[in-house]
Write a protein that holds these residues in place. Sequence first.
Motif, PDB file in Angstrom:
ATOM      1  N   SER A  94      -1.238 -19.125  12.452  1.00 24.54           N
ATOM      2  CA  SER A  94      -2.506 -18.409  12.393  1.00 24.54           C
ATOM      3  C   SER A  94      -2.750 -17.613  13.678  1.00 24.54           C
ATOM      4  O   SER A  94      -3.156 -16.450  13.637  1.00 24.54           O
ATOM      5  CB  SER A  94      -3.649 -19.416  12.173  1.00 24.54           C
ATOM      6  N   ALA A  98      -2.981 -13.536  13.909  1.00 25.61           N
ATOM      7  CA  ALA A  98      -4.225 -12.964  14.435  1.00 25.61           C
ATOM      8  C   ALA A  98      -3.959 -12.011  15.599  1.00 25.61           C
ATOM      9  O   ALA A  98      -4.668 -11.018  15.777  1.00 25.61           O
ATOM     10  CB  ALA A  98      -5.164 -14.082  14.861  1.00 25.61           C
ATOM     11  N   LEU A 101      -2.248  -8.677  13.783  1.00 27.75           N
ATOM     12  CA  LEU A 101      -2.941  -7.948  12.726  1.00 27.75           C
ATOM     13  C   LEU A 101      -4.253  -7.386  13.245  1.00 27.75           C
ATOM     14  O   LEU A 101      -4.750  -7.805  14.304  1.00 27.75           O
ATOM     15  CB  LEU A 101      -3.199  -8.876  11.536  1.00 27.75           C
ATOM     16  N   GLU A 102      -4.817  -6.462  12.488  1.00 27.30           N
ATOM     17  CA  GLU A 102      -6.083  -5.877  12.903  1.00 27.30           C
ATOM     18  C   GLU A 102      -7.187  -6.924  12.897  1.00 27.30           C
ATOM     19  O   GLU A 102      -7.154  -7.882  12.103  1.00 27.30           O
ATOM     20  CB  GLU A 102      -6.458  -4.721  11.979  1.00 27.30           C
ATOM     21  N   SER A 103      -8.152  -6.742  13.753  1.00 30.49           N
ATOM     22  CA  SER A 103      -9.254  -7.691  13.860  1.00 30.49           C
ATOM     23  C   SER A 103     -10.003  -7.811  12.531  1.00 30.49           C
ATOM     24  O   SER A 103     -10.256  -6.812  11.859  1.00 30.49           O
ATOM     25  CB  SER A 103     -10.219  -7.235  14.951  1.00 30.49           C
ATOM     26  N   SER A 105      -8.875  -9.475   9.872  1.00 35.20           N
ATOM     27  CA  SER A 105      -7.984  -9.763   8.747  1.00 35.20           C
ATOM     28  C   SER A 105      -8.116 -11.229   8.337  1.00 35.20           C
ATOM     29  O   SER A 105      -8.195 -12.124   9.178  1.00 35.20           O
ATOM     30  CB  SER A 105      -6.529  -9.465   9.128  1.00 35.20           C
ATOM     31  N   ALA A 106      -8.131 -11.460   7.044  1.00 33.23           N
ATOM     32  CA  ALA A 106      -8.239 -12.828   6.533  1.00 33.23           C
ATOM     33  C   ALA A 106      -6.883 -13.517   6.423  1.00 33.23           C
ATOM     34  O   ALA A 106      -6.812 -14.721   6.166  1.00 33.23           O
ATOM     35  CB  ALA A 106      -8.912 -12.818   5.157  1.00 33.23           C
ATOM     36  N   LEU A 107      -5.803 -12.764   6.609  1.00 29.28           N
ATOM     37  CA  LEU A 107      -4.469 -13.323   6.411  1.00 29.28           C
ATOM     38  C   LEU A 107      -4.151 -14.514   7.307  1.00 29.28           C
ATOM     39  O   LEU A 107      -3.538 -15.488   6.835  1.00 29.28           O
ATOM     40  CB  LEU A 107      -3.413 -12.230   6.596  1.00 29.28           C
ATOM     41  N   ALA A 170       0.730 -14.846   2.038  1.00 34.49           N
ATOM     42  CA  ALA A 170      -0.037 -14.255   3.138  1.00 34.49           C
ATOM     43  C   ALA A 170       0.900 -13.724   4.219  1.00 34.49           C
ATOM     44  O   ALA A 170       0.687 -12.637   4.767  1.00 34.49           O
ATOM     45  CB  ALA A 170      -0.993 -15.298   3.724  1.00 34.49           C
ATOM     46  N   ALA A 174       1.375  -9.856   5.447  1.00 29.21           N
ATOM     47  CA  ALA A 174       1.286  -9.543   6.875  1.00 29.21           C
ATOM     48  C   ALA A 174       2.527  -8.812   7.364  1.00 29.21           C
ATOM     49  O   ALA A 174       2.454  -7.958   8.251  1.00 29.21           O
ATOM     50  CB  ALA A 174       1.082 -10.834   7.678  1.00 29.21           C
ATOM     51  N   ARG A 177       2.989  -5.205   4.647  1.00 27.65           N
ATOM     52  CA  ARG A 177       1.900  -4.220   4.730  1.00 27.65           C
ATOM     53  C   ARG A 177       1.350  -4.074   6.142  1.00 27.65           C
ATOM     54  O   ARG A 177       0.962  -2.981   6.540  1.00 27.65           O
ATOM     55  CB  ARG A 177       0.771  -4.609   3.783  1.00 27.65           C
ATOM     56  N   GLY A 178       1.328  -5.183   6.874  1.00 27.28           N
ATOM     57  CA  GLY A 178       0.759  -5.130   8.216  1.00 27.28           C
ATOM     58  C   GLY A 178       1.768  -4.937   9.322  1.00 27.28           C
ATOM     59  O   GLY A 178       1.403  -4.628  10.459  1.00 27.28           O
TER      60      GLY A 178
END
Length: 227
Positions: A94, A98, A101-103, A105-107, A170, A174, A177-178
């Motif tokens: 996690s 975090a 990824l962009e701030s 994000s629920a991933l 997830a 991430a 796509r991320g």
Amino acid sequence: MNISSPVAAASATPVDGRARSRTGWLAAGVVAGLAGVVGIQASGAVTAVYDESIAGDPVAIARRLADQRTQIVIEHTGFAVAALALLVFAAGLSRLLASRLESGSALPQVAAGGLFVTSAICLIGTGLTTELIFGLSEDSKMVPEFAVVGAHWLGTIPWLWAAAGVSALAVAVASLRGGALPRWLGWTSAVLGAVTVLVGISPMQYLAGFTGPVWVLVCAVGLWFAK
């Protein structure tokens, strides 16, 4: 006087600490994956309740189960270790997501949440092992019908790794796509995650126990070498 050495030494300490911390949660992931695989294999070897030659005979099943206490001990240990190690791996995963990824994000939360649920399932799955291991040591200590129920518990509950499939998906999102993780890990997570989730929501839900631990192991090892 060399005034740069203390400064360099002081600045090196937190960096080394961060490196050890990162390696630590990845090591926990490797342990969780391996322990999960061991637990699944040991559970598959506890066959007393599925033996057609003694089906419907609680006394015979209990006696056969007593001969398989070693497998039960291995299953218990594997899933208990996996449950605890998953907590550490989930937290580290996690945090990594975090940070990449962009701030908002629920991933990261989804990835960790699936592993937290799986950890709880593994721990609950070991809940009857103590009763069986010691209760089966003597025929008079356990009602045979309870041994049958306990054997079904060991062969079903710890196999419910569907939530780990959600974590894998997830991670796939991430990555693909991320761009937060290597793309090969994203595609691997997408395949293993999809299979784990699909079998997990089907009447063949226990098959998720075959793919869930493997994904945890692959993910941890992959991130270890990608760091």
